[in-house]
Design a protein around this motif. Structure first.
Motif, PDB file in Angstrom:
ATOM      1  N   ASP A 280      43.892  25.232  26.456  1.00  0.00           N
ATOM      2  CA  ASP A 280      43.707  26.191  27.417  1.00  0.00           C
ATOM      3  C   ASP A 280      42.596  27.108  27.626  1.00  0.00           C
ATOM      4  OD1 ASP A 280      46.474  26.115  27.961  1.00  0.00           O
ATOM      5  OD2 ASP A 280      47.055  27.497  26.443  1.00  0.00           O
TER       6      ASP A 280
ATOM      7  N   GLN B   4      39.961  27.051  30.688  1.00  0.00           N
ATOM      8  CA  GLN B   4      39.298  28.274  31.458  1.00  0.00           C
ATOM      9  C   GLN B   4      38.112  28.572  31.455  1.00  0.00           C
ATOM     10  OE1 GLN B   4      41.377  30.200  33.198  1.00  0.00           O
ATOM     11  NE2 GLN B   4      43.109  28.640  32.619  1.00  0.00           N
TER      12      GLN B   4
ATOM     13  N   ALA C 275      35.368  33.557  29.449  1.00  0.00           N
ATOM     14  CA  ALA C 275      36.528  32.923  29.984  1.00  0.00           C
ATOM     15  C   ALA C 275      37.626  33.936  28.971  1.00  0.00           C
ATOM     16  CB  ALA C 275      36.928  31.670  29.501  1.00  0.00           C
TER      17      ALA C 275
END
Length: 84
Positions: free
Chosen positions: A24, A28, A59
């Motif tokens: 993730d 991002q 991010a």
């Protein structure tokens, strides 16, 4: 661009607050998964290129994390206060 020194532990704690995996964070931030894994395998300040650390921090901040600098009470992370 961040002038704040951020540690690997802060990055991991920020990911935990968000419930993000390394994948993730990579998605991002635009940083590759192998780079995130390599950086998180170390300890201390975020190493590597400054642009990489800046992308990770940006991010996480965009997602609502606030990095707390070492100010005598210890560096850390927390969720930003939501605006009403």
């Amino acid at each position: 661009m961040s002038i704040l020194k951020v540690s690997i532990r802060q990055i991991k704690a920020a990911r935990a607050l968000l419930g993000w995996s390394q994948d993730d964070l990579a998605t991002q931030s635009g940083v590759s998964v192998p780079t995130v894994k390599r950086l998180e395998a170390a300890d201390g300040d975020v190493g590597g290129r400054a642009e990489t650390g800046d992308a990770l921090v940006a991010a996480l901040e965009k997602a609502g994390v606030e990095f707390i600098p070492e100010n005598g009470g210890g560096a850390g992370v927390r969720m930003k206060k939501r605006k009403r």
